[in-house]
Design a protein around this motif. Sequence first.
Motif, PDB file in Angstrom:
ATOM      1  N   HIS A   1       0.860  -1.160   0.025  1.00  0.00           N
ATOM      2  CA  HIS A   1       0.093  -0.030  -0.122  1.00  0.00           C
ATOM      3  C   HIS A   1       0.792   1.105   0.139  1.00  0.00           C
ATOM      4  CE1 HIS A   1      -3.706   2.475   0.674  1.00  0.00           C
ATOM      5  NE2 HIS A   1      -3.164   2.968   1.737  1.00  0.00           N
ATOM      6  N   LEU A   2       1.281   1.634  -1.110  1.00  0.00           N
ATOM      7  CA  LEU A   2       2.196   2.623  -1.488  1.00  0.00           C
ATOM      8  C   LEU A   2       1.947   4.222  -1.288  1.00  0.00           C
ATOM      9  CD1 LEU A   2       4.455   0.955  -4.072  1.00  0.00           C
ATOM     10  CD2 LEU A   2       4.580   0.957  -1.597  1.00  0.00           C
ATOM     11  N   SER A   3       0.361   4.339  -1.156  1.00  0.00           N
ATOM     12  CA  SER A   3      -0.126   5.580  -1.147  1.00  0.00           C
ATOM     13  C   SER A   3       0.375   6.408  -0.246  1.00  0.00           C
ATOM     14  CB  SER A   3      -1.647   5.718  -1.590  1.00  0.00           C
ATOM     15  OG  SER A   3      -2.171   5.276  -0.023  1.00  0.00           O
ATOM     16  N   LEU A   4       0.427   6.183   1.018  1.00  0.00           N
ATOM     17  CA  LEU A   4       0.955   6.797   2.176  1.00  0.00           C
ATOM     18  C   LEU A   4       2.364   7.217   1.772  1.00  0.00           C
ATOM     19  CD1 LEU A   4       0.357   7.796   4.968  1.00  0.00           C
ATOM     20  CD2 LEU A   4       1.203   5.719   5.846  1.00  0.00           C
ATOM     21  N   PHE A   5       3.229   6.440   1.469  1.00  0.00           N
ATOM     22  CA  PHE A   5       4.565   6.707   1.006  1.00  0.00           C
ATOM     23  C   PHE A   5       4.568   7.804   0.156  1.00  0.00           C
ATOM     24  CE2 PHE A   5       8.444   6.115  -1.388  1.00  0.00           C
ATOM     25  CZ  PHE A   5       9.507   6.073  -0.553  1.00  0.00           C
ATOM     26  N   GLN A   6       3.769   7.731  -0.762  1.00  0.00           N
ATOM     27  CA  GLN A   6       3.877   8.754  -2.022  1.00  0.00           C
ATOM     28  C   GLN A   6       3.198   9.981  -1.544  1.00  0.00           C
ATOM     29  OE1 GLN A   6       1.112   6.503  -4.508  1.00  0.00           O
ATOM     30  NE2 GLN A   6       2.947   5.358  -5.632  1.00  0.00           N
ATOM     31  N   GLU A   7       2.210  10.176  -0.506  1.00  0.00           N
ATOM     32  CA  GLU A   7       1.683  11.157   0.051  1.00  0.00           C
ATOM     33  C   GLU A   7       2.823  11.970   0.673  1.00  0.00           C
ATOM     34  OE1 GLU A   7      -2.666   9.323   0.627  1.00  0.00           O
ATOM     35  OE2 GLU A   7      -1.427   9.757   2.366  1.00  0.00           O
ATOM     36  N   ILE A   8       3.674  11.366   1.497  1.00  0.00           N
ATOM     37  CA  ILE A   8       4.755  11.994   2.217  1.00  0.00           C
ATOM     38  C   ILE A   8       5.646  12.479   1.256  1.00  0.00           C
ATOM     39  CG2 ILE A   8       6.484  11.775   4.062  1.00  0.00           C
ATOM     40  CD1 ILE A   8       3.279  11.619   4.930  1.00  0.00           C
ATOM     41  N   GLN A   9       5.946  11.764   0.141  1.00  0.00           N
ATOM     42  CA  GLN A   9       7.050  12.227  -0.950  1.00  0.00           C
ATOM     43  C   GLN A   9       6.619  13.520  -1.349  1.00  0.00           C
ATOM     44  OE1 GLN A   9       7.810   8.909  -3.447  1.00  0.00           O
ATOM     45  NE2 GLN A   9      10.034   8.794  -2.630  1.00  0.00           N
ATOM     46  N   GLU A  10       5.247  13.761  -1.575  1.00  0.00           N
ATOM     47  CA  GLU A  10       4.716  14.706  -2.297  1.00  0.00           C
ATOM     48  C   GLU A  10       4.790  15.949  -1.242  1.00  0.00           C
ATOM     49  OE1 GLU A  10       0.935  13.958  -3.698  1.00  0.00           O
ATOM     50  OE2 GLU A  10       1.857  12.642  -5.236  1.00  0.00           O
ATOM     51  N   PHE A  11       4.464  15.558   0.073  1.00  0.00           N
ATOM     52  CA  PHE A  11       4.599  16.573   1.228  1.00  0.00           C
ATOM     53  C   PHE A  11       5.824  17.169   1.243  1.00  0.00           C
ATOM     54  CE2 PHE A  11       5.262  17.432   5.431  1.00  0.00           C
ATOM     55  CZ  PHE A  11       4.353  18.417   5.926  1.00  0.00           C
ATOM     56  N   LEU A  12       6.785  16.371   1.371  1.00  0.00           N
ATOM     57  CA  LEU A  12       8.401  16.647   1.582  1.00  0.00           C
ATOM     58  C   LEU A  12       8.747  17.676   0.673  1.00  0.00           C
ATOM     59  CD1 LEU A  12       9.910  13.828   2.835  1.00  0.00           C
ATOM     60  CD2 LEU A  12       9.483  15.669   4.021  1.00  0.00           C
ATOM     61  N   LYS A  13       8.258  17.608  -0.673  1.00  0.00           N
ATOM     62  CA  LYS A  13       8.492  18.381  -2.026  1.00  0.00           C
ATOM     63  C   LYS A  13       7.648  19.786  -1.945  1.00  0.00           C
ATOM     64  CE  LYS A  13       9.722  14.514  -4.818  1.00  0.00           C
ATOM     65  NZ  LYS A  13       9.209  13.721  -6.131  1.00  0.00           N
ATOM     66  N   SER A  14       6.565  19.816  -1.254  1.00  0.00           N
ATOM     67  CA  SER A  14       5.842  20.958  -1.261  1.00  0.00           C
ATOM     68  C   SER A  14       6.309  22.118  -0.656  1.00  0.00           C
ATOM     69  CB  SER A  14       4.426  20.553  -0.486  1.00  0.00           C
ATOM     70  OG  SER A  14       3.678  21.740  -0.391  1.00  0.00           O
ATOM     71  N   GLU A  15       6.238  23.277  -1.185  1.00  0.00           N
ATOM     72  CA  GLU A  15       6.638  24.498  -0.589  1.00  0.00           C
ATOM     73  C   GLU A  15       5.696  25.080   0.472  1.00  0.00           C
ATOM     74  OE1 GLU A  15       7.237  27.359  -3.877  1.00  0.00           O
ATOM     75  OE2 GLU A  15       8.600  26.026  -4.663  1.00  0.00           O
ATOM     76  N   ASN A  16       4.316  24.596   0.457  1.00  0.00           N
ATOM     77  CA  ASN A  16       3.400  25.159   1.531  1.00  0.00           C
ATOM     78  C   ASN A  16       3.073  23.982   2.471  1.00  0.00           C
ATOM     79  OD1 ASN A  16       3.227  27.597   0.322  1.00  0.00           O
ATOM     80  ND2 ASN A  16       2.075  26.589  -1.317  1.00  0.00           N
TER      81      ASN A  16
END
Length: 228
Positions: free
Chosen positions: A98-113
């Motif tokens: 279930h990789l969606s959680l991992f992907q969500e955090i990756q996107e979060f870390l790249k976010s500027e806001n």
Amino acid sequence: MISSVFDNRDLQSLDVFLKRAMEKSLQSKNGHLDLFVRFLHGLCLESNQRLLVGLLGQTEISPGTIQRVINNLKKMNSDKISPDRSINIFHCLMEMNHLSLFQEIQEFLKSENRSEKKLSEIQCSALAFMLQMSEEVLDELDLQEYNTSERGRQRLIPAVRNCRKAGLTGCGLSEISCDYLAAALKSNPSHLRELYLCGNNLKDPDVKQLSDLQQSPDYRLETLRSVE
């Protein structure tokens, strides 16, 4: 362990079995059941389901059952679970692919806001794992900057190992949170040198373990400030 988490009435209920297994492992003080529970959740993968034939009398797990297992993990109560132990919930989700959680955090870390994104407790566990496993040591980590609940910030505590300066100011920390911090700094090599806990109404007994670490030559903690 298998016989201790469910009886004959639940033999056809895989989601109940895994939920009880997860709860049983989280009650363990030393985490000796963590790998076993990850293995059990890994059996939910289609490629591994043939291994369940002799255990549960079924060769196929329905998508609905798998979704209930995932939902149970994400809603797992963390009131009496240390932040380090909570990370195993994230590991079990990864074992199920279930990789969606991992992907969500990756996107979060790249976010500027980042402050606009409210993090759930399980997302905080995933973030804590990814931050502490990063090859790059953070210069500063301020848990107050993350938009989450008090329990969510508690789950972020393990990440302080991989930063040089950490702030948990005004987070409503309690004595148990200080115990979690001390345990995090003791259990693994830590880069933390400065720790600021101002604005939490902490008393000397609350931060005793942290004060002891500051005085010990075996740890790097140089500055500890719990009052303004």
